[in-house]
Write an enzyme that holds these catalytic residues in place. Structure first.
Site, mmCIF file in Angstrom:
data_model
loop_
_atom_site.group_PDB
_atom_site.id
_atom_site.type_symbol
_atom_site.label_atom_id
_atom_site.label_comp_id
_atom_site.label_asym_id
_atom_site.label_seq_id
_atom_site.Cartn_x
_atom_site.Cartn_y
_atom_site.Cartn_z
ATOM 1 C CD GLU A 7 -3.186 -0.664 0.002
ATOM 2 O OE1 GLU A 7 -3.062 0.109 -0.532
ATOM 3 O OE2 GLU A 7 -3.971 -1.637 0.461
ATOM 4 C CD GLU B 241 -3.179 -7.467 2.655
ATOM 5 O OE1 GLU B 241 -4.282 -6.907 2.926
ATOM 6 O OE2 GLU B 241 -2.352 -6.692 2.770
HETATM 7 C C1 IPT Z 1 -5.148 -3.943 3.670
HETATM 8 C C2 IPT Z 1 -3.630 -3.776 4.176
HETATM 9 O O1 IPT Z 1 -2.676 -4.091 3.123
HETATM 10 C C3 IPT Z 1 -3.490 -4.664 5.515
HETATM 11 O O2 IPT Z 1 -2.243 -3.921 5.975
HETATM 12 C C4 IPT Z 1 -4.383 -4.431 6.322
HETATM 13 O O3 IPT Z 1 -4.585 -3.029 6.865
HETATM 14 C C5 IPT Z 1 -5.613 -4.903 5.606
HETATM 15 O O4 IPT Z 1 -6.101 -4.022 4.780
HETATM 16 C C6 IPT Z 1 -7.023 -4.656 6.609
HETATM 17 O O5 IPT Z 1 -6.876 -5.387 7.986
HETATM 18 S S1 IPT Z 1 -5.197 -2.686 2.779
HETATM 19 C C7 IPT Z 1 -7.106 -2.609 2.828
HETATM 20 C C8 IPT Z 1 -7.319 -1.022 2.323
HETATM 21 C C9 IPT Z 1 -7.907 -3.383 1.741
#
Ligand code: IPT
Length: 942
Positions: free
Chosen positions: A366, A443
């Site tokens: 990010e 993720e």
């Molecule tokens: C995403 C982040 O990469 C991760 O660090 C964490 O914050 C997660 O979200 C939420 O728990 S970024 C998000 C805007 C999809």
């Protein structure tokens, strides 16, 4: 020397000073995306928490060999340190989660030395370290003083290749500092001399390294000055079109994002906890780790080499807070920051390059996009062409090798695999252009609170599209900090609990394990869904077969035992076991003995694939995969429902009695025998889960900022819609009571204040060998939202301690999260039926109940039997807290003293989904208003 620090406080190092002394030295701050200080790069506010650390030490003469050097290595300091040795400034340390070495040869003294390290919490570097985690200043990794010999081996890199077509190993050694050197490996019979011209060494046949079979060889490189020992794994990482291969086989990542976190020490590495965690990951069929969002403590990578994980090593860069400013001023695209970016990637790769577990480098997380990220990637491509570069934010695929997505709904994945869409780049045609690249989800499945559900849906899409190489669950562990209330009650703190000016609430608690390491049911569900050993049992034409498919990357199934158990009504009838050696990528079908399912009762066949012997991460007997199939019963005459003689009801003064049950004149149940019961209430409410959209109480509203990622139900999250129509405050009005010869019929209209839509329910009570309730309910009027549940709530007296049931278990399960659940007999203390999520919420539902026995000392035992209606049976939840109580608090310690034992029997539950940061509950598992029925039988025994 000569400086008097006798009045200073002591601090243990490594540590974060805000986690010492109960807040005396400041407090942790949690923000996810926003910077906790004004965005004014590269500046930070004047008030900058600063920790001065002094340490004296004595050195013997000869500590540094003649002609050698002394290096002071800082392995991790958050965020900037100014270092003085014996009064002389020796350097500034930057880049919190990367090592930096300072040459202190001239300043080091024989005898007494004084080291001073001034650590500033905020610095220009904080702009690059905006990861979603606690802001925790301090010297949190080791500080080491190294005595380096003259002509030492300052750096050794052994690139160890494995040729999958010949099985041959090759080493490409690179030694800095000390040629000629000797390289040896007893196991390989290797003994060779290296000089500046040695660029390859053929080492003959080797066994390859993989996450499944992490074969390591001990090698040593030595010269006249020193010996360096390395554990080498031979493997080849390649990208071939849309295939990401290791040793010629496509990768399948069953991964998890892992932060460095300990509930009391923060990011101070705990090797024991790390090993326990990785062993639990192995036992949960996880085979990959993304080191979100910075390089971990180096020992973690040693563990991953040894236990076997595919690792994406991620650089310490995140500038997420610029997102809210439309990325204006983002350091990632500003030449002034270029050197910082390059410095970080170089330090990561040089530190970690020898690890066979690392199969890709990641530039960070990010951080928008820009020239500095592209420059990092170009640097890696030159330095280490043997590993692909990952960075999710490169949506256009301009400078990275893998196409990476975050939290895509499965429909979006299918579109991308069909070349449809812009892949988030804003440029039409990007998805089509990226079809020739491997895709991963860096993720997915946001494990916040109860959930995520929908794991199996993702798995099916990954199975169907070889270009998707799997994904990494967000995330491994809750970052709750163990703290306590004023009266000493311990709890896990999250954003806001330290009085932060800005914070993001409980978003920091989103792991498959709780802050103390307790696995949540999602972990077991993940293990069950992704297991690389697939079992399929089939009962057909008098034959019972088991098909075993081996989807491991390497290793046959000779390490497993396939144990079958035939159960009738949850009791074992017969069992046995088989073995089969199935090579990776292959399957076999085995015959099981025929099983006699003629005796009355449900017959189930359960088959588990278990480890035959102990491994470094599990004991013999550990279950790797399981399947269950109902054995069809031979045609038999069914006993008609309600055999036995129905008992008529009687009115006595203001009460109605039916068998041993007593009702009031309005038909409300009061007692069954000795057991006092609060009148059962038809209910639609569950305490919202964080995936339902329980408000985060932070500056970043849950479900809101990210809801566009979901394609399930657009607009506000479910919990908000449910509350808007009053599902949390339903009122019942009894519209009719009929007591006749065969029982009592109570009609009710259930609705929320201010609304006209209603649920019309009929509770039909009869007494046939116990109290029987037949419930039918039907919504009338226009219902615009889903329901959380459709069930009945019974308030039993407090003091019930245990449940034993024949149904599904062992853990809680929901419609989109029940692959791990099996049918059987289970029992548990009431406090273990639900999960102590950091924020209280819905927990503990178990579908398809046959029979439940609720007991406690000095209390009558209640047995609940169920019957199928409309082809289904109700599920149950037993808890010390009602849905309303759970929904009314933000921390477990705020829960009231129990005033009842709450039994919920549900005809339906809504799914879990992943909406806290991802797609909502998918259509198949949404509970839309509909008529429902249930039939239960209640027995009370003293
Ligand atoms: C995403 C982040 O990469 C991760 O660090 C964490 O914050 C997660 O979200 C939420 O728990 S970024 C998000 C805007 C999809």
């Amino acid at each position: 020397p000569g400086f008097d620090d006798s009045g200073w406080d002591d601090i243990a190092v490594p540590s974060h000073w805000v986690l010492q002394r109960d807040g005396e030295w400041g407090s942790p701050i949690y923000t996810n995306v926003v910077y906790p200080f004004p965005v004014d790069p590269p500046f930070v506010p004047d008030a900058n928490p600063t920790g001065d650390h002094r340490r004296s030490f004595d050195l013997p003469d000869g500590f540094v060999p003649d002609g050698g050097r002394a290096l002071l290595r800082f392995s991790g300091v958050d965020s900037l340190a100014v270092v003085h040795l014996n009064g002389v400034e020796v350097g500034v340390v930057r880049g919190s989660r990367l090592p930096q070495e300072l040459d202190v040869t001239p300043e080091l003294l024989i005898g007494a030395n004084a080291l001073h390290v001034r650590v500033h919490q905020w610095s220009a570097m904080s702009y690059l370290e905006d990861q979603d985690q606690w802001w925790l200043p301090g010297i949190f990794r080791e500080v080491t003083l190294l005595a380096r010999p003259a002509s030492g081996l300052d750096d050794v890199w052994l690139r160890a290749d494995y040729d999958p077509s010949t099985g041959a190993g090759t080493l490409r050694p690179e030694v800095r500092g000390g040629y000629p050197a000797r390289i040896t490996c007893a196991e390989l019979g290797l003994d060779a001399t290296l000089d500046a011209r040695t660029d390859r060494l053929e080492v003959g046949p080797v066994e390859p390294w993989s996450a499944d079979v992490p074969r390591l060889y001990d090698l040593a490189v030595s010269n006249s000055a020193e010996t360096v020992k390395l554990r080498v794994g031979f493997r080849r990482v390649e990208i071939d079109g849309s295939a990401w291969l290791v040793n010629g086989r496509r990768l399948r990542l069953r991964g998890v994002n892992r932060h460095e976190f300990h509930r009391t020490t923060g990011r101070v590495f705990d090797a024991e906890q790390a090993r326990r965690d990785l062993m639990l990951m192995k036992r949960s069929n996880l085979n990959a780790i993304r080191t979100s969002h910075y390089p971990p403590h180096p020992t973690l990578l040693d563990l991953a080499d040894e236990l076997g994980f595919w690792v994406i090593d991620e650089c310490d860069i995140e500038t997420h807070g610029f997102g809210a400013l439309d990325w204006v001023g983002n350091p990632s695209d500003d030449p002034a920051w270029r050197d910082c970016y390059l410095d970080r990637v170089e330090r990561m790769v040089e530190r970690d390059k020898n690890h066979p577990c690392i199969v890709a480098w990641s530039l960070g997380n990010e951080a928008g996009t820009g020239a500095n990220l592209a420059a990092m990637s170009a640097w890696i491509h030159t330095r280490d062409p043997g590993r692909p570069v990952h960075y999710e934010g490169d949506h256009a695929g301009d400078y990275t090798d893998l196409n990476s997505r975050m939290y895509p709904p499965t429909e979006e994945l299918e579109d991308l695999c069909a070349g449809i869409g812009d892949n988030g780049s804003g440029v039409e045609g990007t998805a089509a252009m990226l079809l020739n690249r491997p895709m991963i989800m860096c993720e997915y499945l946001h494990a916040m609170g109860n959930g995520a559900g929908g794991i199996a849906g993702y798995e099916a899409v990954i199975d169907a599209h070889p270009m998707i190489h799997g994904g990494f669950v967000w995330e491994w562990r809750d970052h709750g900090l163990l703290t306590h209330t004023a009266d000493g009650t311990p709890y896990f703190a999250y954003g806001g609990d330290f009085g932060e000016e800005l914070h993001d609430g409980s978003f920091v608690c989103d792991g498959m394990t709780l802050a103390d390491g307790t696995p949540t049911p999602m972990l077991a569900e993940y293990a069950a869904v992704v297991s690389p050993i697939k079992l399929q049992a089939l009962v057909a034409a008098g034959r019972t077969t088991l098909t075993v498919t081996n989807l491991r990357h390497a290793g046959h199934t000779g390490d497993l035992e396939f144990v079958w158990t035939h159960e009738r009504a949850g009791h074992r009838v017969a069992s046995g076991s088989l073995t089969a050696v199935v090579a990776p990528g292959k399957f076999v079908t085995l015959d099981l003995p025929s099983m006699d399912a003629s005796a009355p009762g449900e017959h189930w066949l359960t088959i588990s694939a278990r480890l035959a012997d102990s491994t470094s991460w599990a004991a013999a007997g550990h279950t790797v995969a399981r399947t269950q199939v109902a054995l069809p019963a031979p045609a038999r005459v069914r006993r008609s429902d309600g055999e036995g003689r129905a008992i008529a009801c009687r009115r006595v003064a203001d009460t109605i009695t039916l068998g041993e049950a007593t009702f009031d004149a309005a038909g409300a149940l009061l007692r069954i025998g000795e057991l006092r019961v609060g009148a059962p209430a038809v209910t639609l409410w569950r305490a919202p889960t964080e995936n339902d959209g329980l408000a985060s109480g932070g500056s970043y509203e849950l479900g809101d900022a990210v809801s566009t990622r979901g394609r399930g139900v657009p607009g506000p999250p479910s919990a908000q819609r449910w509350r808007a129509i009053g599902l949390d405050r339903l009122h019942a009005r009894t519209t009719g009571v009929e007591a006749d010869d065969s029982g009592i019929t109570v009609s009710q209209r259930i609705a929320a204040a201010g609304h006209s839509r209603a649920l019309l329910a009929t509770l039909r009570w009869t007494w046939v060998d116990g109290l029987r309730l037949d419930l039918t309910a039907e919504p009338v009027g226009d219902w615009p939202t889903t329901w959380p549940r459709a069930g009945v709530h019974f308030a039993l007296p407090t003091g019930y301690e245990r449940a034993a049931w024949f149904g599904t278990g062992p853990a809680e399960n929901y419609p989109d999260s029940r692959v791990a659940a099996r049918v059987g007999r289970f029992d548990a203390p009431i406090d273990e039926l639900g999960v102590a999520y950091a924020v209280p919420q819905e927990t503990g539902h178990r579908a398809d109940l046959r029979e439940l026995i609720v007991s406690g000392s000095y209390l009558p035992t209640l047995t609940v039997g169920t019957r199928e209606t409309d082809g289904r049976r109700p599920g149950f939840t037993l808890s010390r807290y009602s849905a309303e109580e759970l929904a009314s608090v933000r921390h477990p310690y705020e829960l009231p003293l129990p005033s009842a034992t709450h039994l919920y029997l549900d005809a339906f539950q809504h799914g879990l989904g992943s909406r806290s940061c991802g797609p909502d509950v998918t259509a198949d598992y949404q509970l839309w208003p509909q008529a429902f029925t249930m039939s239960v039988q209640l027995h009370v025994a003293v």
